[in-house]
Design a protein around this motif. Sequence first.
Motif, PDB file in Angstrom:
ATOM      1  N   GLY A  58      51.065  38.200  45.434  1.00  0.00           N
ATOM      2  CA  GLY A  58      50.679  39.557  46.049  1.00  0.00           C
ATOM      3  C   GLY A  58      49.355  39.807  45.361  1.00  0.00           C
ATOM      4  N   GLU A  59      49.288  41.135  45.447  1.00  0.00           N
ATOM      5  CA  GLU A  59      47.758  41.736  45.117  1.00  0.00           C
ATOM      6  C   GLU A  59      48.254  43.106  44.054  1.00  0.00           C
ATOM      7  N   LEU A  60      47.272  43.339  42.961  1.00  0.00           N
ATOM      8  CA  LEU A  60      47.557  44.542  42.189  1.00  0.00           C
ATOM      9  C   LEU A  60      46.288  45.282  42.125  1.00  0.00           C
ATOM     10  N   ARG A  61      46.373  46.447  42.339  1.00  0.00           N
ATOM     11  CA  ARG A  61      45.099  47.445  42.082  1.00  0.00           C
ATOM     12  C   ARG A  61      45.311  48.062  40.709  1.00  0.00           C
ATOM     13  N   LEU A  62      44.077  48.305  39.919  1.00  0.00           N
ATOM     14  CA  LEU A  62      44.275  48.959  38.949  1.00  0.00           C
ATOM     15  C   LEU A  62      43.262  50.166  38.862  1.00  0.00           C
ATOM     16  N   SER A  63      43.423  51.334  38.986  1.00  0.00           N
ATOM     17  CA  SER A  63      42.705  52.389  38.887  1.00  0.00           C
ATOM     18  C   SER A  63      42.414  52.797  37.545  1.00  0.00           C
ATOM     19  N   LEU A  64      40.963  52.939  37.126  1.00  0.00           N
ATOM     20  CA  LEU A  64      40.682  53.097  35.713  1.00  0.00           C
ATOM     21  C   LEU A  64      39.924  54.465  35.704  1.00  0.00           C
ATOM     22  N   ARG A  65      40.125  55.154  34.724  1.00  0.00           N
ATOM     23  CA  ARG A  65      39.328  56.079  34.229  1.00  0.00           C
ATOM     24  C   ARG A  65      38.308  55.928  33.047  1.00  0.00           C
ATOM     25  N   GLU A  66      36.996  55.784  33.363  1.00  0.00           N
ATOM     26  CA  GLU A  66      36.189  55.097  32.524  1.00  0.00           C
ATOM     27  C   GLU A  66      35.147  56.309  32.006  1.00  0.00           C
ATOM     28  N   PRO A  67      34.164  56.152  31.426  1.00  0.00           N
ATOM     29  CA  PRO A  67      33.376  57.192  31.078  1.00  0.00           C
ATOM     30  C   PRO A  67      32.268  57.612  32.080  1.00  0.00           C
ATOM     31  N   GLY A  68      31.888  56.453  32.977  1.00  0.00           N
ATOM     32  CA  GLY A  68      31.104  56.700  33.965  1.00  0.00           C
ATOM     33  C   GLY A  68      31.897  57.421  35.230  1.00  0.00           C
ATOM     34  N   GLY A  69      32.942  57.522  35.228  1.00  0.00           N
ATOM     35  CA  GLY A  69      33.962  57.916  36.388  1.00  0.00           C
ATOM     36  C   GLY A  69      35.142  56.976  36.508  1.00  0.00           C
ATOM     37  N   GLU A  70      35.769  57.263  37.682  1.00  0.00           N
ATOM     38  CA  GLU A  70      36.771  56.394  38.161  1.00  0.00           C
ATOM     39  C   GLU A  70      36.705  55.240  38.852  1.00  0.00           C
ATOM     40  N   ARG A  71      37.003  54.243  38.941  1.00  0.00           N
ATOM     41  CA  ARG A  71      37.018  52.983  39.907  1.00  0.00           C
ATOM     42  C   ARG A  71      38.573  52.279  39.873  1.00  0.00           C
ATOM     43  N   THR A  72      38.307  51.340  40.810  1.00  0.00           N
ATOM     44  CA  THR A  72      39.561  50.627  41.267  1.00  0.00           C
ATOM     45  C   THR A  72      39.215  48.953  41.228  1.00  0.00           C
ATOM     46  N   VAL A  73      39.956  48.181  40.535  1.00  0.00           N
ATOM     47  CA  VAL A  73      39.680  46.935  40.323  1.00  0.00           C
ATOM     48  C   VAL A  73      41.026  46.141  41.161  1.00  0.00           C
ATOM     49  N   LEU A  74      40.546  45.352  42.279  1.00  0.00           N
ATOM     50  CA  LEU A  74      41.553  44.692  43.055  1.00  0.00           C
ATOM     51  C   LEU A  74      41.660  43.516  42.320  1.00  0.00           C
ATOM     52  N   LEU A  75      43.001  43.236  42.286  1.00  0.00           N
ATOM     53  CA  LEU A  75      43.476  41.773  41.675  1.00  0.00           C
ATOM     54  C   LEU A  75      44.108  40.884  42.585  1.00  0.00           C
ATOM     55  N   PRO A  76      43.797  40.043  43.351  1.00  0.00           N
ATOM     56  CA  PRO A  76      44.420  39.099  44.268  1.00  0.00           C
ATOM     57  C   PRO A  76      45.142  38.131  43.477  1.00  0.00           C
ATOM     58  N   ARG A  77      46.093  37.388  44.015  1.00  0.00           N
ATOM     59  CA  ARG A  77      46.991  36.200  43.454  1.00  0.00           C
ATOM     60  C   ARG A  77      45.996  35.484  42.586  1.00  0.00           C
ATOM     61  N   GLY A  78      46.426  35.115  41.230  1.00  0.00           N
ATOM     62  CA  GLY A  78      45.600  34.132  40.428  1.00  0.00           C
ATOM     63  C   GLY A  78      44.448  34.946  39.807  1.00  0.00           C
ATOM     64  N   SER A  79      44.230  36.207  39.817  1.00  0.00           N
ATOM     65  CA  SER A  79      43.242  37.054  39.126  1.00  0.00           C
ATOM     66  C   SER A  79      43.759  37.493  37.812  1.00  0.00           C
ATOM     67  N   VAL A  80      42.976  37.619  36.813  1.00  0.00           N
ATOM     68  CA  VAL A  80      43.295  38.266  35.550  1.00  0.00           C
ATOM     69  C   VAL A  80      42.384  39.339  35.298  1.00  0.00           C
ATOM     70  N   PHE A  81      42.906  40.399  34.444  1.00  0.00           N
ATOM     71  CA  PHE A  81      41.993  41.672  34.153  1.00  0.00           C
ATOM     72  C   PHE A  81      42.708  42.088  32.808  1.00  0.00           C
ATOM     73  N   THR A  82      41.700  42.548  31.744  1.00  0.00           N
ATOM     74  CA  THR A  82      42.044  43.216  30.691  1.00  0.00           C
ATOM     75  C   THR A  82      41.690  44.484  30.819  1.00  0.00           C
ATOM     76  N   VAL A  83      42.588  45.698  30.618  1.00  0.00           N
ATOM     77  CA  VAL A  83      42.276  47.037  30.451  1.00  0.00           C
ATOM     78  C   VAL A  83      41.991  47.295  28.890  1.00  0.00           C
ATOM     79  N   PRO A  84      40.933  47.596  28.459  1.00  0.00           N
ATOM     80  CA  PRO A  84      40.341  47.919  27.113  1.00  0.00           C
ATOM     81  C   PRO A  84      41.426  49.085  26.603  1.00  0.00           C
ATOM     82  N   ALA A  85      41.614  48.793  25.310  1.00  0.00           N
ATOM     83  CA  ALA A  85      42.494  49.969  24.766  1.00  0.00           C
ATOM     84  C   ALA A  85      41.720  51.432  24.892  1.00  0.00           C
ATOM     85  N   GLY A  86      42.844  52.375  25.051  1.00  0.00           N
ATOM     86  CA  GLY A  86      42.347  53.490  25.162  1.00  0.00           C
ATOM     87  C   GLY A  86      41.827  54.164  26.565  1.00  0.00           C
ATOM     88  N   THR A  87      41.913  53.225  27.539  1.00  0.00           N
ATOM     89  CA  THR A  87      41.369  53.457  28.920  1.00  0.00           C
ATOM     90  C   THR A  87      42.609  53.776  29.723  1.00  0.00           C
TER      91      THR A  87
END
Length: 138
Positions: A58-87
């Motif tokens: 499937g596909e996962l989306r991660l909305s992130l609130r970062e110092p520069g604002g909010e963004r969304t990371v799109l993760l299709p099948r086979g993708s990896v992503f690490t959310v940093p501590a405190g985010t």
Amino acid sequence: MSTQPISLHQALASFDTLWSPRVVTRVNDYDVRVAKVEGEHIWHAHDDTDEFFLVLDGELRLSLREPGGERTVLLPRGSVFTVPAGTEHRPYAPSGAAILMFEPTGTPTVGDRHDEIPAHVDATTGHALDLEGRDGGA
């Protein structure tokens, strides 16, 4: 933990409950968890640890609130992503997904800081995997 190989396909087939991860194994002080997800989780943050995501299907989306604002990371099948501590982050999967996560053993799925927990989100540190029979979500 098992001393035999574990099929991730079999592990995912052993339960139906969404947003309720199962611990498939441990690596040192870390859980390797699998989960089925669909719809939205909650905004939350893990103050002292990163959170690793691998999309198995499937596909996962991660909305992130970062110092520069909010963004969304799109993760299709086979993708990896690490959310940093405190985010602050909010996973969501409009069409459903199967994911694998690495987190320190005992890390709550709703983090250290979070929005109100709705009924469809399981606030847990991970459930034991039951490959003997379908657990249906307990």
